[in-house]
Scaffold this active site. Structure first.
Site, short mmCIF file in Angstrom:
data_model
loop_
_atom_site.label_atom_id
_atom_site.label_comp_id
_atom_site.label_asym_id
_atom_site.label_seq_id
_atom_site.Cartn_x
_atom_site.Cartn_y
_atom_site.Cartn_z
N CYS A 160 -0.35 4.96 -49.82
CA CYS A 160 0.87 5.74 -49.98
C CYS A 160 1.33 5.53 -51.40
O CYS A 160 1.34 4.39 -51.89
CB CYS A 160 1.94 5.28 -48.98
SG CYS A 160 3.55 6.08 -49.24
N CYS A 204 0.74 12.49 -52.84
CA CYS A 204 1.26 12.00 -51.57
C CYS A 204 0.08 11.85 -50.63
O CYS A 204 -0.65 12.81 -50.39
CB CYS A 204 2.27 13.00 -51.00
SG CYS A 204 2.82 12.66 -49.32
#
EC number: 5.1.1.3
Length: 257
Positions: free
Chosen positions: A176, A75
């Site tokens: 991302c 992440c």
């Protein structure tokens, strides 16, 4: 002495980290994995970095209690918020996704970045690569989490975010782990721009490090247990639409973290 047969922990706010998990399994087919999706608290990108840092520590602590031999922070927001401290303080190797993607961008003259608000504002990427342009794209994660990555609305949102990108941009960092699922829409708006994500590069870094430390699993069966803080069946349905075969999924309450 860490056990080579112990699982590798991988975590993300939701399903985005499945891009990293897929690359890890391709390179390390004998490894066992615990994939943790914090689906009750997704998205992370609009939350304060201090809160994301707390979430990352909670999940890392939980994974350690499950006996993992390494942790992959799949992440970008959590990597930006917590990776240096996690890597320094935890008793197992910890890997993030920011630096691998930044390294891949160094071969290009004009590089852009898209990511969550928290990732873009953290300044994590400029530590490793010069950026000509950066843009927060807060609707991209909800699009993926709602299963709309190939819906016409994804193209409309991509146009909205990317219309002011420099015309001479050579490469765009997908900052991302959800964003690779939107490569079709992003590529349609920015044809000819190299789209860089960190999944494969992160997996290579993990494989090299585990081999160097003698931690490769010699006889594992390549199983993955999925752990989620939200609805397990909703997660299973979405993950399988994304091409992930979910053989086992279990809900973890926030009180367990």
């Amino acid at each position: 002495m860490k056990d080579p047969k112990a699982p590798i922990g991988v975590f993300d706010s939701g399903v985005g980290g499945l891009t990293v998990l897929k690359a890890l399994r391709r390179l390390l087919p004998r490894e066992e994995f615990l994939y943790f999706g914090d689906t009750a608290r997704v998205p992370y990108g609009g939350k304060p970095l201090a809160m994301v840092r707390r979430f990352a520590w909670e999940i890392a602590g939980f994974l350690l209690r499950q006996g993992v031999k390494a942790i992959v922070v799949a992440c970008n927001t959590a990597s930006s918020a917590a990776l240096p401290d996690l890597a320094e303080d935890l008793s197992v190797p910890v890997f993030g996704v920011v630096e691998p993607a930044a390294r891949a961008a160094r071969g290009f003259r004009k590089v852009g970045l898209i990511g969550t608000q928290a990732t873009v504002e953290s300044g994590a990427y400029p530590r490793y690569v010069d950026l000509a342009w950066a843009k927060a794209c807060p609707l991209f994660v909800p699009l993926v989490e709602e299963g709309l990555w190939d819906d016409p609305v994804a193209l409309l949102v991509a146009r909205h975010y990317l219309e002011d990108a420099p015309k001479d941009l050579e490469a765009l960092i997908l900052g991302c782990t959800h964003y690779p699922f939107l490569k079709g829409a992003i590529g349609a708006v920015l044809p000819g721009v190299a789209l860089l994500d960190s999944a494969e590069l992160t997996a290579r870094e993990v494989a090299r490090a585990l081999e160097a430390e003698g931690l490769l699993n010699p006889e594992g069966r390549g199983r993955t247990l999925h752990l989620v803080t939200g609805d397990p069946e909703a997660y299973r349905a979405l993950a399988e639409r994304l091409g992930e075969r979910v053989e086992a999924v279990r809900r973890v309450s926030l009180e367990e973290l």
